[in-house]
Design a protein around this motif. Sequence first.
Motif, short mmCIF file in Angstrom:
data_model
loop_
_atom_site.label_atom_id
_atom_site.label_comp_id
_atom_site.label_asym_id
_atom_site.label_seq_id
_atom_site.Cartn_x
_atom_site.Cartn_y
_atom_site.Cartn_z
N ILE A 81 0.83 -1.20 0.00
CA ILE A 81 0.00 0.00 0.00
C ILE A 81 0.86 1.25 0.00
N LYS A 82 1.98 1.17 0.75
CA LYS A 82 2.77 2.39 0.91
C LYS A 82 4.19 2.05 1.32
N GLY A 83 5.15 2.70 0.65
CA GLY A 83 6.51 2.81 1.16
C GLY A 83 7.42 1.62 1.02
N LEU A 84 7.08 0.61 0.23
CA LEU A 84 7.92 -0.59 0.14
C LEU A 84 8.29 -0.91 -1.30
N SER A 85 9.46 -1.49 -1.43
CA SER A 85 9.96 -1.89 -2.74
C SER A 85 9.57 -3.33 -3.05
N PRO A 86 9.74 -3.77 -4.30
CA PRO A 86 9.48 -5.18 -4.63
C PRO A 86 10.31 -6.15 -3.80
#
Length: 243
Positions: A81-86
């Motif tokens: 949803i928010k703020g993270l990379s693969p």
Amino acid sequence: MSDHIEEQEMEAEALSAIFDTAFTIRSSTQPFIWSIKLVPVDCGDDEDESEVTNHVMVNLVATIPPTYPDSALPQLDIEVIKGLSPDNKNEILEIANNEAQANEGMAAIFAVCEAVREWLADNNVKGLDDASMHAQMMRKAKEAERREAQSAQQFEAQKTIDELTEAEAEELAVRKRREAGTPVTDETFTAWWDKFCNEMDEKKQEEDEKNGNDGNADPMADRLTGFQIFSEKSGVFNLDKLE
């Protein structure tokens, strides 16, 4: 209704009670699909506060096989949803699957949520979704620093435990020695008896010296007879006074 469906519906009710509006049922027919929104810090219904406080958010999506939990694991996915990379997503998904396997045969979704939320809490920082080389280097440096701090804390905690263990072992040894005492043999009893008699003789000699006795006087000489004691107390049968 089969036992599996009943168990799954009971688990869904429990998750709904725990996570409230963060829990949603995406499919109410088998296989059931559940979604739980997970954040590092629960701010209740205050969406604005949650947006400021939580820099990372995910949805945990669980597809529930018909024979779950007895003989099948939930099929899990992570929606960022928010703020993270693969890479972060893959790491979280691995954590989720490992937790599900650790709870095989049991209702596992809550335990999976807690494992994921713990990761989010430990990584609740801005910029994890920044794929630039500089950002990646900074994240790796911060991660290394965090792990080093954790290792230091674990070392100190283990050191304290070891010290306490040594102290406890010493205390246990002292208690055992006290409980065991000195074995009674002819030699130890004779030594104790001789020491006891000497102490009694010394004590008697000290009392005689204190009372002015030479040690040879008859201890019964100064004692009153029963008649004398009675006469002195009653004041009636004192023959000396009657004369």
